[in-house]
Design a protein around this motif. Sequence first.
Motif, PDB file in Angstrom:
ATOM      1  N   VAL A 225       1.005 -13.348   6.508  1.00 31.38           N
ATOM      2  CA  VAL A 225       0.150 -13.783   5.394  1.00 31.38           C
ATOM      3  C   VAL A 225       0.279 -12.824   4.209  1.00 31.38           C
ATOM      4  O   VAL A 225       0.313 -13.245   3.053  1.00 31.38           O
ATOM      5  CB  VAL A 225      -1.320 -13.868   5.868  1.00 31.38           C
ATOM      6  N   PHE A 226       0.369 -11.519   4.515  1.00 31.54           N
ATOM      7  CA  PHE A 226       0.402 -10.509   3.446  1.00 31.54           C
ATOM      8  C   PHE A 226       1.759  -9.810   3.416  1.00 31.54           C
ATOM      9  O   PHE A 226       2.441  -9.707   4.437  1.00 31.54           O
ATOM     10  CB  PHE A 226      -0.686  -9.450   3.688  1.00 31.54           C
ATOM     11  N   LYS A 227       2.089  -9.293   2.228  1.00 35.45           N
ATOM     12  CA  LYS A 227       3.327  -8.513   2.111  1.00 35.45           C
ATOM     13  C   LYS A 227       3.101  -7.115   2.677  1.00 35.45           C
ATOM     14  O   LYS A 227       1.992  -6.560   2.528  1.00 35.45           O
ATOM     15  CB  LYS A 227       3.720  -8.371   0.639  1.00 35.45           C
ATOM     16  N   ASN A 228       4.136  -6.554   3.264  1.00 43.62           N
ATOM     17  CA  ASN A 228       4.057  -5.151   3.661  1.00 43.62           C
ATOM     18  C   ASN A 228       3.986  -4.295   2.392  1.00 43.62           C
ATOM     19  O   ASN A 228       4.326  -4.753   1.298  1.00 43.62           O
ATOM     20  CB  ASN A 228       5.279  -4.767   4.498  1.00 43.62           C
ATOM     21  N   ILE A 229       3.559  -3.041   2.577  1.00 47.04           N
ATOM     22  CA  ILE A 229       3.367  -2.168   1.413  1.00 47.04           C
ATOM     23  C   ILE A 229       4.548  -1.215   1.291  1.00 47.04           C
ATOM     24  O   ILE A 229       4.834  -0.458   2.222  1.00 47.04           O
ATOM     25  CB  ILE A 229       2.070  -1.330   1.588  1.00 47.04           C
ATOM     26  N   PHE A 249       7.282   3.702   9.977  1.00 44.22           N
ATOM     27  CA  PHE A 249       6.967   3.181   8.634  1.00 44.22           C
ATOM     28  C   PHE A 249       7.522   4.121   7.564  1.00 44.22           C
ATOM     29  O   PHE A 249       8.041   3.688   6.543  1.00 44.22           O
ATOM     30  CB  PHE A 249       5.450   3.052   8.427  1.00 44.22           C
ATOM     31  N   ILE A 250       7.372   5.419   7.809  1.00 42.77           N
ATOM     32  CA  ILE A 250       7.836   6.397   6.818  1.00 42.77           C
ATOM     33  C   ILE A 250       9.358   6.308   6.714  1.00 42.77           C
ATOM     34  O   ILE A 250       9.917   6.288   5.628  1.00 42.77           O
ATOM     35  CB  ILE A 250       7.359   7.816   7.202  1.00 42.77           C
ATOM     36  N   LYS A 251      10.006   6.168   7.893  1.00 39.80           N
ATOM     37  CA  LYS A 251      11.477   6.079   7.903  1.00 39.80           C
ATOM     38  C   LYS A 251      11.968   4.871   7.128  1.00 39.80           C
ATOM     39  O   LYS A 251      12.927   4.942   6.380  1.00 39.80           O
ATOM     40  CB  LYS A 251      11.974   5.989   9.352  1.00 39.80           C
ATOM     41  N   ARG A 252      11.308   3.710   7.328  1.00 38.58           N
ATOM     42  CA  ARG A 252      11.817   2.511   6.647  1.00 38.58           C
ATOM     43  C   ARG A 252      11.203   2.318   5.258  1.00 38.58           C
ATOM     44  O   ARG A 252      11.557   1.394   4.526  1.00 38.58           O
ATOM     45  CB  ARG A 252      11.618   1.268   7.510  1.00 38.58           C
ATOM     46  N   GLY A 253      10.259   3.194   4.888  1.00 35.18           N
ATOM     47  CA  GLY A 253       9.714   3.174   3.522  1.00 35.18           C
ATOM     48  C   GLY A 253       8.704   2.075   3.261  1.00 35.18           C
ATOM     49  O   GLY A 253       8.426   1.743   2.114  1.00 35.18           O
ATOM     50  N   SER A 254       8.140   1.496   4.329  1.00 35.01           N
ATOM     51  CA  SER A 254       7.098   0.498   4.086  1.00 35.01           C
ATOM     52  C   SER A 254       6.077   0.482   5.222  1.00 35.01           C
ATOM     53  O   SER A 254       6.414   0.752   6.378  1.00 35.01           O
ATOM     54  CB  SER A 254       7.707  -0.886   3.876  1.00 35.01           C
ATOM     55  N   ILE A 255       4.837   0.199   4.828  1.00 32.55           N
ATOM     56  CA  ILE A 255       3.743   0.166   5.805  1.00 32.55           C
ATOM     57  C   ILE A 255       3.480  -1.285   6.165  1.00 32.55           C
ATOM     58  O   ILE A 255       3.322  -2.139   5.282  1.00 32.55           O
ATOM     59  CB  ILE A 255       2.452   0.766   5.203  1.00 32.55           C
ATOM     60  N   SER A 256       3.420  -1.545   7.459  1.00 34.02           N
ATOM     61  CA  SER A 256       3.192  -2.919   7.893  1.00 34.02           C
ATOM     62  C   SER A 256       1.759  -3.344   7.560  1.00 34.02           C
ATOM     63  O   SER A 256       0.790  -2.636   7.881  1.00 34.02           O
ATOM     64  CB  SER A 256       3.469  -2.987   9.402  1.00 34.02           C
ATOM     65  N   ALA A 257       1.644  -4.507   6.907  1.00 32.70           N
ATOM     66  CA  ALA A 257       0.311  -5.021   6.569  1.00 32.70           C
ATOM     67  C   ALA A 257      -0.478  -5.268   7.856  1.00 32.70           C
ATOM     68  O   ALA A 257      -1.687  -5.042   7.909  1.00 32.70           O
ATOM     69  CB  ALA A 257       0.441  -6.304   5.762  1.00 32.70           C
ATOM     70  N   GLY A 258       0.222  -5.701   8.907  1.00 35.80           N
ATOM     71  CA  GLY A 258      -0.430  -5.959  10.189  1.00 35.80           C
ATOM     72  C   GLY A 258      -1.092  -4.705  10.739  1.00 35.80           C
ATOM     73  O   GLY A 258      -2.199  -4.750  11.285  1.00 35.80           O
ATOM     74  N   TRP A 259      -0.440  -3.561  10.560  1.00 36.57           N
ATOM     75  CA  TRP A 259      -0.995  -2.287  11.045  1.00 36.57           C
ATOM     76  C   TRP A 259      -2.283  -1.954  10.291  1.00 36.57           C
ATOM     77  O   TRP A 259      -3.286  -1.559  10.884  1.00 36.57           O
ATOM     78  CB  TRP A 259       0.052  -1.176  10.864  1.00 36.57           C
ATOM     79  N   LEU A 260      -2.256  -2.151   8.965  1.00 39.62           N
ATOM     80  CA  LEU A 260      -3.450  -1.856   8.147  1.00 39.62           C
ATOM     81  C   LEU A 260      -4.627  -2.739   8.597  1.00 39.62           C
ATOM     82  O   LEU A 260      -5.759  -2.271   8.726  1.00 39.62           O
ATOM     83  CB  LEU A 260      -3.157  -2.111   6.661  1.00 39.62           C
TER      84      LEU A 260
END
Length: 322
Positions: A225-229, A249-260
């Motif tokens: 539903v949401f974009k990753n950050i 997340f740090i390695k791939r440069g994006s935070i999963s919206a699902g995790w938030l």
Amino acid sequence: MDLVIREVIRENVRISPLTTFRIGGLAKYFFEAQNKKELKKVINWAQKQNIPYFILGGGSNILVSDKGFDGLLIKVPAKDIKVKKGRGALRIVKAEAGVLLSKLIAFSVKRGLSGLEYFIGIPGTVGGAIYGNAGWPRNQKSIGDVMVGATLLMPNGQITKKRADWFKFVYRSSKLKNFGSKKIIILSAEFQLRAGDKNEILQTQEEILSVRKRGIPKGYSCGCVFKNIEIKKNHSSFFRFADQLPLAFIKRGSISAGWLIDQCGLRGYKIGGAQISKQHANFIINVDKAKACDVQSLIEIVQRQVKKKFDINLSLEIEYLL
Ligand SMILES: Cc1cc2nc3c(=O)[nH]c(=O)nc-3n(C[C@H](O)[C@H](O)[C@H](O)COP(=O)(O)OP(=O)(O)OC[C@H]3O[C@@H](n4cnc5c(N)ncnc54)[C@H](O)[C@@H]3O)c2cc1C
């Protein structure tokens, strides 16, 4: 309505079965174009009558209003796929925009052509995939990486070809998203693929499918539903909770919206017939005759809670037709 238009347009068509969410009321008008000429004619009619129109692909990334759509819902031609020889091992595969992405992938893989296999399992059409630059986040590949050009029907009725750079592909977006009601319609697209080892391509597909099988919730949904950050763009808010972030997340440069969403304790949260998936918190599942308003309420709660806890604004990956 003139006689020719009346012959090709259906009235009061249920939209929900045309979406993967199985949500939405009736479309006042519905038209399934068989060819460009017919499509141009009907668009011209809709513009003259001031009837809003919306292009429906596989309906796998949209939330449609319970009241339906008081306009013209259009499916674009979906027949042709062909392959042309390119330089050396390169091949150009051309597909009409209404073709299912899965069909295009199967066509290419059958011929030992590599480049599209990474998108195996993504529902919807070629047009929908280009519009939102669909991709598989685990390997950072997006459809815009392999598309070399597309043929478009512009709002003024002109048919024009544009190269990939015109689309300004970024994570889950393309320039087409900026045009709003002045719709640009993708008619067909060309992809540059490489002749490769069919067994290797099949193996890549199998690996992706097995990850998808474990990670993607079953049931009626419209995907994430949401974009990753992207971490780069959110430095200030990110540093406040950097120590809590999974290393991946740090390695791939994006935070999963699902995790938030999960960190806000919202996994499994339910409103009406819609529920935040217990398996993957960035999915909302239509568990029991959900209404669009149930899904919207969940979306608002998620955005509010994530903002409160992390000072991050989650933006939508899906699109509303409300
Ligand atoms: C179970 C599930 C898993 C998913 N997994 C992924 C994934 O791994 N990666 C990913 O990126 N997405 C994923 N999605 C989301 C979705 O499948 C993709 O965004 C897909 O590319 C949308 O294509 P569609 O044809 O269904 O578009 P639709 O939902 O029908 O439409 C989406 C937008 O595209 C526009 N559009 C469609 N066709 C055209 C055209 N010819 N010309 C102009 N505009 C057009 C529509 O007007 C609309 O604005 C998933 C969805 C589900 C349900």
